[in-house]
Design an enzyme around this catalytic site. Structure first.
Site, short mmCIF file in Angstrom:
data_model
loop_
_atom_site.label_atom_id
_atom_site.label_comp_id
_atom_site.label_asym_id
_atom_site.label_seq_id
_atom_site.Cartn_x
_atom_site.Cartn_y
_atom_site.Cartn_z
N CYS A 88 -10.44 -3.24 2.39
CA CYS A 88 -10.39 -3.12 0.91
C CYS A 88 -11.63 -3.71 0.22
CB CYS A 88 -9.13 -3.78 0.40
SG CYS A 88 -8.71 -5.30 1.24
N HIS A 101 -10.09 -7.44 -5.95
CA HIS A 101 -11.09 -8.14 -5.13
C HIS A 101 -12.44 -8.13 -5.87
CE1 HIS A 101 -8.24 -8.43 -2.03
NE2 HIS A 101 -8.75 -7.64 -1.11
N VAL A 119 0.85 -1.21 0.00
CA VAL A 119 0.00 0.00 0.00
C VAL A 119 0.88 1.25 0.00
CG1 VAL A 119 -1.75 1.28 1.27
CG2 VAL A 119 -1.92 -1.21 1.12
N SER A 129 -2.69 -10.11 -2.73
CA SER A 129 -1.98 -8.89 -2.32
C SER A 129 -2.62 -8.26 -1.08
CB SER A 129 -1.94 -7.87 -3.46
OG SER A 129 -3.25 -7.59 -3.91
N ASN A 161 -7.73 -3.69 -4.93
CA ASN A 161 -7.65 -3.60 -3.47
C ASN A 161 -6.51 -2.72 -2.98
OD1 ASN A 161 -6.47 -6.13 -4.68
ND2 ASN A 161 -5.40 -6.16 -2.73
N GLN A 166 -11.10 -12.80 -2.94
CA GLN A 166 -10.10 -11.76 -2.65
C GLN A 166 -8.69 -12.15 -3.08
OE1 GLN A 166 -12.56 -10.63 1.35
NE2 GLN A 166 -10.47 -9.87 1.26
#
Ligand SMILES: NC(=O)c1ccc[n+]([C@@H]2O[C@H](COP(=O)([O-])OP(=O)(O)OC[C@H]3O[C@@H](n4cnc5c(N)ncnc54)[C@H](OP(=O)(O)O)[C@@H]3O)[C@@H](O)[C@H]2O)c1
Length: 341
Positions: free
Chosen positions: A125, A238, A12, A155, A314, A152
């Site tokens: 997310c 996702h 992120v 990552s 996500n 999902q």
């Protein structure tokens, strides 16, 4: 403007760096992670300091901080950043359900971020894209209940897990197209329940996050909601199948008409077949959520129950981009696609 990122070397944090250059091109950026190091990203080298430097006397004061750390380290550093005068957007789970801390999806409830507020929690997310799709429908038809099944990407579990997944996937299929040597409980070549911290309710922490965060964001504490979260062997993106029950009866056409309206950061894809709705597509439009595949729920007795699909990146829409859009409430941004309101 002085901005810092804690967890700058993570998945992120790395997404935040180019977003901040788009949002506040004149800002000075200060990067922190577990230790002093150099981050190579996009052909540039960035010096990164150990986050412990922020705990020392004379640590740099600043305007805005993005915290992309695990829960334990968020709890350790967020109070210190506020002491140092930073406004903070935290991406971990630590503050999301704290009644004192706003939990914000930009484009849905960002209006609660005002000058007095110095800490905002960024939702999970899966919650962010779901709320972008559900909020306009709720406004039009009223919301009675939700059920979601999520698919999902890996990552979501961070950089080390993603790298291990890629290496194991390459090795596991080499010379064995069935992947018989893959671990039965691992992510590579597999589909597994998102089963961390499953409690007495039978729901995992990921499932509880989606249900409880949605209820807080919508201001509907008793919202009937059942989530089933699964990890699939995909790197990014996702995918969520949604069963939605409205208070009022409506039609597929009316729902599509609402979704096709001008809603921030939401892109409607018409057609029940779901063309353009995939984890790969959201990597091409990383700062918006996709919604489509609107269908009647065939168990529906009275025209109030429907199915739809929501997909988003996500790491960006589901994490970094939402955080930047939240901060845009305090500090107007140069890139209009990152501005709310
Ligand atoms: N990935 C997603 O899709 C996603 C989406 C929404 C929210 N989130 C949340 O965002 C946060 C970050 O997730 P991520 O996927 O970016 O994680 P990640 O890739 O595992 O990165 C973790 C970051 O934390 C740093 N770190 C580790 N130990 C530290 C310490 N002792 N002191 C200071 N920094 C330390 C790491 O630095 P080093 O490189 O030096 O180890 C790295 O920069 C988590 O709370 C996660 O739940 C993630």
């Amino acid at each position: 403007m002085e901005i810092c990122i804690l967890g700058a070397t993570g998945l992120v944090g790395r997404e935040l760096i180019p977003l901040l250059a788009r949002a506040w091109p004149q800002a000075n950026l200060h990067l922190f992670a577990s230790r002093d190091q150099t981050l190579e990203l996009g052909g540039r080298s960035y010096p990164v300091g150990a986050a412990t430097r922020l705990e020392q006397d004379g640590a740099p004061r600043g305007d805005l901080a993005f915290v992309a750390l695990d829960d334990t380290h968020s709890a350790r550093y967020v109070p210190r950043l506020r002491e140092l005068g930073y406004r903070v957007v935290d991406k971990s789970n630590t503050y999301r359900l704290n009644p004192e801390v706003p939990l914000v999806v930009a484009g849905v409830n960002d209006g609660i971020v005002d000058e007095q507020c110095t800490l905002v929690a960024n939702p999970n997310c899966t919650t962010i894209p779901l709320m972008l799709a559900v909020a306009p429908l709720r406004q039009k038809f009223g919301l009675a209940s939700l059920a979601v099944a999520s698919y999902q990407a890996i990552s979501g579990a961070g950089l080390a897990t993603l790298d291990r997944f890629i290496a194991n996937s390459l090795a596991g299929y080499a010379g064995d197209r069935l992947g018989t040597a893959f671990e039965a409980t691992g992510y590579a070549g597999n589909t597994v329940p998102h089963n961390g911290k499953t409690d007495a309710s039978g729901y995992s922490s990921e499932e509880r996050k989606m249900m409880l965060e949605s209820a807080k964001i919508l201001g509907m504490p008793g919202l009937p909601f059942s989530a089933q979260c699964v990890r699939v062997p995909v790197a990014v993106g996702h995918y969520e199948q949604v069963w939605i029950e409205f208070e009022e009866a409506t039609t597929v056409a009316d729902i599509e008409a609402v979704l096709a309206g001008n809603h921030p950061f939401l892109r409607f894809l018409p057609g029940a077949e779901g063309a353009g709705l995939s984890a790969r597509h959201c990597l091409q439009v990383r700062d918006e959520a996709f919604v489509g595949r609107v269908r009647s729920d065939l168990r529906d007795p009275d025209g109030r129950r429907f199915c739809l699909t929501v997909v988003a990146d996500n790491l960006r829409l589901g994490a970094a981009t939402n955080a930047v859009r939240i901060a845009a409430r305090w500090f107007p941004v140069a890139d209009p696609t990152l501005q709310v309101g």
